[in-house]
Design an enzyme around this catalytic site. Structure first.
Site, mmCIF file in Angstrom:
data_model
loop_
_atom_site.group_PDB
_atom_site.id
_atom_site.type_symbol
_atom_site.label_atom_id
_atom_site.label_comp_id
_atom_site.label_asym_id
_atom_site.label_seq_id
_atom_site.Cartn_x
_atom_site.Cartn_y
_atom_site.Cartn_z
ATOM 1 N N PRO A 580 0.803 -1.235 0.000
ATOM 2 C CA PRO A 580 0.000 0.000 0.000
ATOM 3 C C PRO A 580 0.835 1.283 0.000
ATOM 4 C CG PRO A 580 -0.908 -1.575 1.549
ATOM 5 C CD PRO A 580 0.392 -2.163 1.058
ATOM 6 N N GLN A 586 3.033 5.358 -6.085
ATOM 7 C CA GLN A 586 2.979 5.247 -7.546
ATOM 8 C C GLN A 586 1.746 5.957 -8.099
ATOM 9 O OE1 GLN A 586 5.308 4.526 -9.612
ATOM 10 N NE2 GLN A 586 4.841 2.494 -10.364
ATOM 11 N N LYS A 649 -2.753 -5.930 -10.959
ATOM 12 C CA LYS A 649 -2.679 -5.223 -12.235
ATOM 13 C C LYS A 649 -1.567 -4.167 -12.127
ATOM 14 C CE LYS A 649 -7.598 -5.851 -13.220
ATOM 15 N NZ LYS A 649 -8.933 -5.201 -13.383
ATOM 16 N N GLU A 653 1.095 3.373 -14.705
ATOM 17 C CA GLU A 653 0.580 4.386 -15.628
ATOM 18 C C GLU A 653 -0.834 4.857 -15.305
ATOM 19 O OE1 GLU A 653 2.647 4.003 -18.983
ATOM 20 O OE2 GLU A 653 3.503 2.068 -18.428
#
Ligand SMILES: Cc1cc2nc3c(=O)[nH]c(=O)nc-3n(C[C@H](O)[C@H](O)[C@H](O)COP(=O)(O)OP(=O)(O)OC[C@H]3O[C@@H](n4cnc5c(N)ncnc54)[C@H](O)[C@@H]3O)c2cc1C
Ligand code: SF4
Lengths: 691, 335
Positions: A580, A586, A649, A653
């Protein structure tokens, strides 16, 4: 089908190299400086197109401290990688301004720079085109940068648009943008006995090794233990080739080439400009009949790269009639490349703003509009989704954001001289797994050493792979040592396409399974197992992607038009979050970039000079701390058993996708001014006549 | 980078003499502007004469209630000085609106006033620029002119803006600049220090080669100056140069403008004292309509640039909005 059990995965294990980074002891490509290292300074083309007729290196060579001057005259013929950018010093043709035409090696940076200045390059200049004109002659590329076909279509979109009761048509523009990771591209290269050793700022040591091996027909070793950000820009660019060419002339001596910030604007790629013509047709109750997304984008004349901006429109919403197309306008610039959310980031600006305009035209809540058009299966290829969290993200995000407390009418809230409004924008990014990695697990000294040539570009690969290995082996993270970032460990695919963790992680899990199958719970010292990346048995059976709903609150100053973003919330459907703390960072990083893209980033090409004229951080703005207020990244619980054993996943991006649209939509809601071109700045409001 | 020599004199007169003797020598203070230009090849001095030992770092009280700021006072110290903050709030605010903490620590008071334009063509020796070289044309007029001037420009000439925030605030408070030159000391009102480009944009100021700024004097604050502020509008919330900025001082008595000072940044080759607007406002009611009319009168003379790469016509409404909102705030309303 289930995902593997998690013990460490899902917990916030601290970044393993964190202490090294904050104490400055982590070594980057430019830090591996041995005694006697020579500094390279390039000589770059001053025009966008032309032929070199002469190079005079005499003055440079005469400068004390200069060790060598390289030009095309003495460069060896390089092997062919198929990438024109790699043909460094291979001839006299200039394809873009900033192209390397010579280089100086010297003992000190100042001497190298001064000598480079003394090299006289005579050029026959040819006419060039470097400014992007979306109405210029464009061609249909054979493929988009992600390998997808340029066009797609279902039904009869033109007829459906003519027949639809409610139609929105608008064009949206996104500018050229440059990545600018904190660490500029750097190479330290040494040739010893026909073997090249390279310390490289790269997103993939193995792909760098292959490229250099092909070019130089030599044994190549590449190291990248720490990389200061890549974002798509750290493939292998011409500068690395130049550094290795230079190192070849001084066997045994390391050569270092670290780009200056201005060189970052002319030699390592960028996101090309797009203009996106959108048309949406819907029934009065908000069901899409037709979606078309026709993109005209810039590419380089000498090196094709076509931003797949219409790509996500192929899967976002249901509509019986649909079309996407991509046309390319060639420019005499260096080659564009992948940049965080390539395709999705600019493409979501077009699609998600158009959806907002449609919601306004229908007088419908933009969240409802999206929910009404949620597809049951992939609308173009008919595959079921392995999981698709878009609607849940919209609902959970709206709840957390306080969406329903806002009146939908634009221009209603003026607080202390600022117009406030809210907006939503959605996004997707494919869930991929790259083939070709290999992992090796060795039990030694009571620890499991897990080796795979992955790249930690700051995203936390080292830490997350440790967690995956621990859970796959059923041990504590403390018993795992991960070795990455070198071609001296088994090959790893690149850190890119939001596929790093999925690709390397799946490989590590496979190796761990084999290790346990072979040796059980109590291995002996030296026991080891390896594995290659397993194929995903569900590939081709399911459509696999991450989704997000981004919410923005925007404030626009009523007198000056200044625009600020007091609040961003991203709600993500990205499978299992492995860590987390790292995951949030990110996603937040992506969102901050989305804000930066919405309000700041634009590379301005001056066609008279063929260069980006705002080529430093004074001219090219990225969001500063003061621009970034509340940025929350949250995620829904999502268990996807089809994507990879971890159920994760990619998250590299998706954070940026949809943010610029959410901000533009919120700006409209705040002020009633619809801005269809990025970046959004005060002049958009000042010249609207509405402030 | 071209080779150069370095000197560090211990007397101001030595520093001045060193420059007088060498037309290609330059003073070096914090270096935050000059060293960038060395690296970019914008200037190629033969010699750097470090003035850090010969310029005062003290802020002294003047008998009339004003302050004398040594030319060596770092920007951060100047902004933090309690006397400056209390008596000249626009000056402190202007400094804090500029650069970053690290840069303000390095940057000197004298160097700040003499920093050069941020015109991107000026900073790129591969593009023509009249300010760098009188024999060349101006690239900005047909180029990226978003940050460029709308006031005081000459036809076809340089349209650069002066980038200093501090200078704008000093113009609003009527500071005096103390200079030591080859012919001795003199005082220059800050409003006369910077020039309009005219036919020689290579000269940003009226200073001659070898003139050393030794101090900046702030006159005793008027009630308006005590009620002053600095408003900087830029493309991001911090760490950017101004699109437009305004140092504004206002004294309102019984709803009427008793005294007002308006200096604008980002609009001209020099900090622009809006004397037309000031005259229009004195004695008038302190209302939005009056503020708007006054600044409109000032902008009558404006000549924005239209360029294929983005001009600056938006600066007209931007100046208006910035000034009106700042005046309104000083008059007690919502800024
Ligand atoms: C990234 C960045 C952001 C910035 N942002 C801002 C901003 O937002 N607002 C703003 O106002 N400024 C900004 N600046 C500019 C900064 O304020 C100036 O660089 C600084 O004030 C210059 O002072 P210095 O002492 O470093 O001058 P130097 O670089 O040493 O000198 C500048 C010039 O002044 C001359 N000089 C120096 N001292 C004297 C003297 N006593 N007498 C005569 N000549 C002298 C030098 O010869 C040189 O020509 C920024 C700078 C950078 C690098
Ligand atoms: S505006 Fe002035 S500084 Fe800029 S290019 Fe023109 S002459 Fe040079």
């Amino acid at each position: 089908m289930t995902t593997m059990d998690a013990r460490s995965m899902g917990t916030s294990v601290r970044r393993i190299e964190g202490p090294d980074k904050v104490t400055g002891t982590a070594t980057y490509a430019g830090d591996s400086v041995a005694d006697g290292t020579l500094v390279l300074h390039p000589v770059q083309a001053g025009v966008a197109r032309g032929e070199i007729t002469a190079i005079d290196t005499a003055a440079a060579q005469a400068l004390p401290g200069v060790v060598a001057v390289l030009t095309h005259r003495d460069a060896p013929t390089l092997g062919d990688t198929g990438d024109p950018e790699h043909r460094v010093l291979q001839g006299t043709t200039i394809h873009h301004r900033g192209q390397y035409v010579a280089a100086v090696l010297a003992e000190h940076a100042e001497v190298a720079a001064e000598a480079a200045r003394l090299v006289v390059v005579t050029v026959d200049e040819n006419p060039s085109t470097t400014g992007f004109d979306p109405d210029a002659q464009a061609y249909t590329p054979s493929a988009l940068a992600n390998g997808q076909p340029p066009d797609s279509g279902v039904g009869d979109p033109d007829a459906a648009l003519a027949a639809a009761p409610v139609v929105v048509r608008a064009s949206y523009a996104t500018p050229m943008e440059h990545h600018n990771p904190m660490e500029p591209h750097t190479t330290t290269a040494t040739w010893v006995d026909g073997r090249i050793e390279v310390f490289e700022a790269t997103q993939g040591v193995e792909s760098s090794r292959q490229t250099l091996a092909t070019l130089f027909d030599a044994e190549v070793v590449v190291h990248a233990s720490h990389v200061g950000g890549g974002f798509g820009s750290k493939g292998l660019h011409a500068g690395t080739v130049l550094a290795v060419l230079a190192a070849r002339t001084v066997p045994g001596r390391p050569v270092r080439f670290a780009l200056g910030r201005r060189q970052m604007f002319e030699t390592v790629g960028y996101r090309p400009a797009t203009v996106q013509h959108m048309a949406l047709g819907a029934s009065r109750d908000g069901r899409l009949e037709v979606v078309t997304h026709d993109v005209v984008g810039a590419t380089a004349r000498y090196k094709e790269f076509v931003e797949p901006a219409g790509g996500s429109t192929r899967s976002m919403y249901a509509a019986p009639h649909r079309r996407t197309s991509h046309r390319a306008v060639p420019l005499d610039l260096d080659g564009p490349t992948y940049m965080r959310g390539p395709g999705e980031a600019p493409g979501s600006f077009g699609l998600e703003c158009a959806m907002d305009e449609l919601a306004v035209a229908l007088d419908l809540d933009p969240i409802d509009l999206r929910v009404r058009n949620e597809p049951e299966v992939h609308p173009e290829n008919g595959l079921p989704f392995s999981s698709r969290g878009l609607v849940e993200c919209l609902h959970a995000g709206a709840e957390r954001f306080g969406w329903s407390s806002w009146d939908r009418t634009p221009r209603r809230r003026l607080v202390d001289g600022w117009w406030h409004g809210v907006g939503v924008g959605c996004g997707t990014f494919p869930t991929l797994r790259f083939p070709g990695s290999a992992a090796e697990i060795t039990f030694t000294g009571g620890r499991y050493v897990v080796a795979i040539g992955a790249a930690d570009i700051g995203q936390g690969a080292r830490t997350v792979l440790t967690q995956i290995a621990a859970d796959a082996l059923g041990v504590d993270v403390g018993s795992i040592t991960v070795e990455i970032g070198s071609t001296q460990v088994p090959v790893g695919s690149i850190a890119g396409g939001s596929a790093g963790t999925a690709s390397w992680g799946s490989t590590v899990v496979e190796a761990a399974d084999r290790f346990r199958d072979k040796y059980g719970e109590n291995p002996d010292d030296g026991d080891h197992a390896d594995a290659a990346t397993p194929d995903n048995p569900w590939a081709g059976e399911y459509a696999m992607a991450a989704y997000c709903a981004q919410f923005a609150e925007v404030a626009v100053h009523a007198d000056t038009g200044e625009i600020r973003v007091p609040r961003l919330l991203g709600m993500f459907g990205v499978g299992r979050i492995l860590n987390p703390t790292l995951g949030r960072s990110q996603l937040q990083g992506g969102m901050v970039w989305g804000l930066s893209m919405a309000l700041h980033e634009e590379s301005v090409v001056d066609p008279r000079f063929g260069e980006v004229i705002n080529h430093d951080f004074a001219g090219y703005h990225v969001a500063s701390n003061a621009d970034v207020r509340v940025v929350e990244a949250e995620w829904i619980d999502e268990d996807d058993p089809y994507i990879n054993p971890m159920g994760a996943k990619g998250i590299g991006e998706i954070g940026i996708v949809g943010v610029s649209a959410a901000i533009a939509n919120a700006a409209y809601h705040a002020t009633g001014v619809r801005v269809r071109s990025l970046p959004i700045t005060c002049d958009d409001f000042l010249t609207s006549g509405l402030l | 980078m071209k080779p150069f020599t370095y000197a560090r004199p211990s007397e101001a007169s030595e520093a001045v003499a060193a420059l007088a003797a060498d037309p290609d020598a330059r003073f070096l203070a914090g270096g935050t502007n000059l060293l960038d230009h060395l690296k970019l090849g914008v200037v190629e001095p033969s010699q750097l004469v470090d003035v850090n030992r010969v310029t005062s770092t003290a802020i002294e009280d003047l008998p009339d209630g004003g302050l004398r700021i040594g030319a060596g006072v770092p920007n951060s110290d100047l902004a933090a000085d309690p006397r400056v903050r209390e008596r000249y709030p626009a000056v402190a605010a202007a400094i804090l609106a500029g650069a970053s903490g690290q840069l303000r620590n390095m940057a000197s008071t004298g160097g700040n006033l003499l920093q050069r334009t941020r015109c991107v063509y000026f900073a790129d020796p591969t593009t023509p620029c009249t300010k760098r070289d009188l024999s060349q044309g101006c690239s900005a007029r047909e180029g990226w002119a978003r940050y460029h001037a709308i006031l005081g420009t000459a036809a076809d000439g340089c349209i650069a803006t002066h980038p200093s925030d501090l200078a704008v605030a000093l113009v609003a408070v009527d500071a005096q600049v103390q200079v030591l030159g080859p012919d001795g000391a003199r005082t220059i009102p800050i409003g006369e220090l910077h020039r309009l480009p005219g036919d020689d944009p290579t000269r940003d100021t009226v200073l001659a080669h070898g003139d050393l700024i030794t101090a900046v004097d702030l006159p005793a604050p008027t009630p308006a100056v005590r009620n002053s502020t600095y408003r900087k509008v830029r493309d991001r919330a911090s760490y950017a140069f101004a699109l437009v900025s305004a140092a504004v001082a206002l004294e309102v008595r019984d709803g009427t403008v008793a005294d007002v000072r308006i200096a604008l940044g980002g609009v001209a080759h020099k900090p622009w004292r809006a004397t037309v607007a000031e005259a229009a406002l004195r004695g008038r009611p302190a209302t939005d309509d009056e503020f708007r009319a006054a600044i409109a009168a000032e902008l009558d003379a404006a000549e924005p640039v239209r360029s294929p790469l983005g001009g600056n016509t938006f600066k007209l409404p931007l100046v208006t909005g910035t000034v009106v909102s700042t005046l309104r705030g000083l008059a007690g309303g919502t800024a």
